[in-house]
Design a protein around this motif. Structure first.
Motif, PDB file in Angstrom:
ATOM      1  N   GLU A  73     -57.082 114.613  52.263  1.00 19.05           N
ATOM      2  CA  GLU A  73     -58.327 115.329  52.005  1.00 19.05           C
ATOM      3  C   GLU A  73     -58.081 116.754  51.516  1.00 19.05           C
ATOM      4  O   GLU A  73     -58.944 117.357  50.894  1.00 19.05           O
ATOM      5  N   LYS A 130     -65.491 112.443  57.966  1.00 15.89           N
ATOM      6  CA  LYS A 130     -64.536 112.418  56.854  1.00 15.89           C
ATOM      7  C   LYS A 130     -65.278 112.350  55.526  1.00 15.89           C
ATOM      8  O   LYS A 130     -64.928 113.052  54.574  1.00 15.89           O
ATOM      9  N   LEU A 133     -65.126 115.120  52.532  1.00 22.57           N
ATOM     10  CA  LEU A 133     -64.819 114.782  51.141  1.00 22.57           C
ATOM     11  C   LEU A 133     -65.945 115.214  50.202  1.00 22.57           C
ATOM     12  O   LEU A 133     -65.690 115.698  49.098  1.00 22.57           O
ATOM     13  N   GLU A 138     -65.661 117.669  47.070  1.00 21.94           N
ATOM     14  CA  GLU A 138     -66.087 117.239  45.734  1.00 21.94           C
ATOM     15  C   GLU A 138     -67.034 118.253  45.107  1.00 21.94           C
ATOM     16  O   GLU A 138     -66.917 118.580  43.924  1.00 21.94           O
TER      17      GLU A 138
END
Length: 159
Positions: free
Chosen positions: A31, A68, A72, A76
């Protein structure tokens, strides 16, 4: 006593390491962003967002799969060029204000923020009224006694 401390030391050290490792392992290596500045911003944002599964941990500390996914998503959005405020606004629009670990004080939330101190002031006022009324003598005698009872009390107190 010293023998007991020496025997327990490895267990205490192991427990501390386990706690530190569980927090450190929340953000997985896959990550982490390559840019240290973006990663620092992502960590800062993640620390202020609540895990919707754990509810008392930030998404940065949680091992839940939803946490998680949110980590993410934050990364992004940062890579796409959003500012920190835009990332937080996007997640709040999507999941509601509950996702913030520190909710805002605007809108209807002011009622929640003011209710604690407001109820304290009301309780304090009720306490003052109770204490003042407790010390007042009721009408009709010292303790609300009839004349006959008062005379009997005076006689008993003389002896």
């Amino acid at each position: 006593m010293m023998d007991f401390v020496m025997r327990c030391r490895p267990y205490v050290l192991g427990g501390v390491l386990a706690v530190v490792a569980s927090v450190a392992l929340a953000v997985q290596p896959d990550e982490v962003l390559d840019d240290p500045a973006l990663e620092a911003r992502a960590r800062d944002i993640s620390a202020g967002l609540r895990c919707l599964v754990c509810q008392n941990e930030s998404i940065d500390e949680s091992n839940a799969s939803l946490a998680k996914d949110l980590r993410l998503l934050v990364r992004e959005r940062l890579v796409a060029g959003d500012t920190d405020a835009e990332v937080v606004a996007f997640i709040v629009d999507r999941y509601g204000e509950f996702v913030l670990l520190k909710p805002t004080t605007g809108g209807w939330n002011w009622l929640l923020w003011a209710s604690g101190p407001g109820l304290f002031v009301i309780a304090l006022g009720m306490g003052v009224v109770y204490i003042r009324r407790r010390g007042q003598v009721p009408a009709g005698g010292e303790a609300g006694l009839s004349e006959e009872e008062q005379k009997r009390l005076d006689e008993l107190l003389k002896d």
